[in-house]
Design a protein around this motif. Structure first.
Motif, short mmCIF file in Angstrom:
data_model
loop_
_atom_site.label_atom_id
_atom_site.label_comp_id
_atom_site.label_asym_id
_atom_site.label_seq_id
_atom_site.Cartn_x
_atom_site.Cartn_y
_atom_site.Cartn_z
N SER A 1 64.71 56.14 71.11
CA SER A 1 64.27 55.47 72.33
C SER A 1 65.28 55.68 73.45
O SER A 1 66.47 55.92 73.21
CB SER A 1 64.10 53.97 72.08
N ASN B 1 57.54 57.11 76.88
CA ASN B 1 57.97 55.85 76.28
C ASN B 1 57.08 54.70 76.71
O ASN B 1 56.74 53.81 75.91
CB ASN B 1 59.42 55.55 76.66
N ARG B 2 56.68 54.70 78.00
CA ARG B 2 55.86 53.61 78.49
C ARG B 2 54.48 53.61 77.83
O ARG B 2 53.96 52.56 77.44
CB ARG B 2 55.72 53.69 80.02
N ASP C 1 54.70 52.38 74.28
CA ASP C 1 54.82 50.93 74.20
C ASP C 1 53.49 50.23 74.42
O ASP C 1 53.30 49.08 73.98
CB ASP C 1 55.86 50.42 75.21
N ASP D 1 51.93 46.66 73.06
CA ASP D 1 51.76 45.59 74.05
C ASP D 1 50.30 45.54 74.51
O ASP D 1 49.62 46.55 74.61
CB ASP D 1 52.65 45.83 75.27
#
Length: 631
Positions: free
Chosen positions: A220, A424-425, A428, A432
């Motif tokens: 990460s 990465n977003r 995620d 989420d």
């Protein structure tokens, strides 16, 4: 004129053998340069030499016997050209730095195998036909050269077979499974990075072979060292792609096998024995020029073999083999020293072109009054004006526009940072509930929402046109506010985002125009441009100020928008497309594709990314959306 023709036929074989050897030298030292270059002149030169080398050797070998008999009938001295037949086999075997120019050459390995059989039989015939006039030492020397030629040609055919698409898909990857050294924390970062790249090559092979991995280790990126980690991740992928290039387009994979090493040692030993026997043979009755050429072939071959040994020694696989398997620390240190030096793969030198293609929609719009700065742009503008005078439509100039209007820019660290951050977003978003909101670009995205799934290419063209208009307005507004006080750091950040946004926008247009097979298109790129023109008029009909609020947040969303479009496109691409692009300097989308697989994203992985959600989307599914719209 008759004398000139006779002189040409008399010296023809001598000329062709020298040209053949010169082409081999050129290919040896330039064959691997295309991995780091997008220069068209270099690619055309290597392609011409690659095809010409085979043609010259085959032509000369086919005409060797007849020309030799003609020379014997007119001279008292014997020609030595029969002795060059096995040297042409060596030249047909190619060089270690290039076995295939493109993936299509690998797929045609059976044709090369047939050529191997035919040319060996022809060379044996030529040699046998002239053997009765030659000394025993020369005949035995030629036999050893024959062995070298068959081995060299066999290595090339074997390498082509290992690099073809079917072998890639069926390969178990045993050549990537070996012992790796346990490095200490005190070892340099680059050494650890190379070791990690070597360890992951088995997974990289599976990625190119389109086998599911369900994700593998992807560190990460923290908020404090985003830029540093993004650069390291790109360097890691760069090393992996460079090693994959070597396995697909050079003899590296064959020379790492036990059989390949044994055959190469036999080849070297036979070369030295053949040269020693040639020195000991009686050469007084042969033509002096032929003797000099033969010496040049031997010595030049030794020089190329010596340089090839350095390539093997500087390979990262040699270093890891000496370090872990053989426990030869001093040899491993020598290998690492050469590998990390300027003659190897130093950390500071890019192992790919480090550039991204750029194509602006203004280049296709012949009616625009864009400034013509480069020579290519001036030539294209002149061609367009001339075409309009004779009534030629711009659609017929599309191929020329792709060639002349395309340019390449360097991939900067800011672009790398945005790409890694975007991956990465999206990763995620699988854990989420919240998806990316678009408070500024929302009205514009809603306008073209239906076109995301209906015609992805048209959506790219419309968003690109919208982006160019916005960036021009933003640049004009910035010029008017130049005299006002503004923090230098904020201004620099805004300029960086504008530059990244423009690069990504033009890069997606470059892919649409030059590499449409990498995009999930419904129609051809030319048809997409034509169909998108009508939609662009609708979008341009609305005031830009009504759709977006010009501010830094809008610019940030625009960069994120293009990053997500690139990520979605990379997820839809396939391994064979990226394998083919490795031979042309590499593409940024290949890096994005491999980074996504490391994060477990993409169509080939467990977590798919869709372009947009439908009205009846199930929010409980394990899917993420590049653009999510509230129902």
């Amino acid at each position: 004129m008759k004398n000139l023709v006779e002189l040409y036929y008399e010296r023809e074989i001598q000329l062709f053998v020298l040209v053949s050897f010169a082409l081999q030298v050129f290919l040896f030292f330039t064959g691997s340069l295309r991995r780091r270059s997008t220069n068209i002149f270099l690619s055309v030169s290597i392609w011409t030499a690659y095809l010409g080398a085979d043609w010259v050797a085959v032509y000369a070998l086919g005409n060797l016997s007849g020309v030799q008999e003609s020379i014997i009938s007119r001279r008292s001295q014997l020609p030595l050209s029969f002795f060059w037949a096995p040297f042409f086999l060596i030249h047909l075997g190619g060089q270690d730095t290039i076995t295939a120019f493109a993936m299509e050459d690998n797929d045609l390995w059976l044709r090369h195998f047939l050529n191997l059989v035919v040319q060996v039989v022809l060379a044996v015939y030529v040699f046998w036909k002239s053997a009765r006039r030659q000394s025993a030492e020369l005949i035995v020397s030629g036999v050893f050269v024959f062995i070298v030629g068959v081995i060299k040609y066999g290595e090339r055919t074997w390498s082509l077979k290992c690099g073809n698409s079917k072998s890639l898909e069926s390969s178990p990857g045993h050549h990537y499974k070996q012992r790796f050294p346990e490095l200490r924390d005190s070892d340099c970062d680059y050494r650890n990075m190379v070791s990690n790249a070597l360890c992951s090559m088995f997974n990289v092979l599976n990625v190119f072979a389109a086998r599911n991995l369900f994700g593998y280790s992807f560190p990460s990126v923290g908020p404090d060292d985003t830029q540093v980690d993004a650069k390291k991740m790109f360097k890691l992928v760069e090393l992996e792609l460079a090693m994959m290039y070597d396995d697909l387009y050079t003899k590296a994979l064959v020379l790492r096998t036990r059989t390949g090493i044994i055959l190469r040692c036999i080849s070297h030993a036979c070369s030295f024995v053949a040269f020693a026997l040639f020195l000991a043979s009686d050469k007084d009755r042969y033509i002096g020029v032929d003797i000099a050429i033969t010496y040049s072939l031997f010595i030049g071959g030794f020089f190329l073999d010596f340089c090839a040994m350095f390539i093997v020694i500087t390979s990262p696989w040699t270093w890891v083999w000496l370090k872990a398997a053989q426990k030869r620390d001093w040899l491993a240190n020598l290998s690492w020293f050469l590998f990390s030096s300027d003659i190897g793969w130093p950390e500071r030198r890019p192992l790919w072109s480090s550039s991204i293609g750029q194509y602006s929609l203004l280049s296709w719009d012949s009616g625009s009054d864009q400034p013509t700065r480069s020579c290519n742009q001036k030539v294209m503008a002149l061609v367009r004006r001339s075409a309009r005078l004779v009534g030629v439509g711009k659609k017929k100039l599309f191929w020329m526009s792709k060639l002349l209007d395309t340019k390449f820019l360097e991939v900067d660290e800011k672009t790398m940072e945005f790409v890694v951050e975007g991956i990465n977003r999206i990763r995620d978003e699988f854990s989420d509930v919240a998806s990316r909101a678009w408070p500024k670009l929302g009205p514009f995205l809603e306008t073209i929402r239906d076109h995301f799934t209906a015609d992805f290419g048209a959506a790219i063209v419309v968003i690109h046109s919208f982006t160019e208009e916005y960036l021009m307005n933003a640049a004009a507004a910035a010029a008017e506010e130049e005299e006002e006080e503004e923090e230098e750091e904020e201004e620099e950040e805004a300029n960086d985002m504008m530059e990244v946004c423009r690069k990504l926008s033009n890069y997606m247009m470059y892919l649409l125009v030059n590499h449409p097979s990498m995009l999930p298109l419904n129609v051809s790129s030319e048809a997409t441009l034509a169909e998108a023109a009508q939609l662009m008029k609708v979008v341009r009909g609305r005031a830009l100020e009504e759709m977006v609020d010009p501010c830094d947040e809008t610019l940030r969303e625009m960069v994120d928008m293009w990053t997500r479009l690139l990520i979605y496109t990379a997820g839809k691409s396939r391994g064979p497309m990226h394998a083919a692009e490795l031979a042309c300097g590499g593409e940024l989308i290949t890096f994005v594709w491999l980074l996504m697989v490391k994060a477990g994203l993409g169509d080939s992985e467990a977590k798919r990314i869709l372009i947009a959600n439908s009205a009846c989307a199930d929010t409980n599914t394990k899917e993420a959306y590049a653009f999510y719209f509230a129902s």
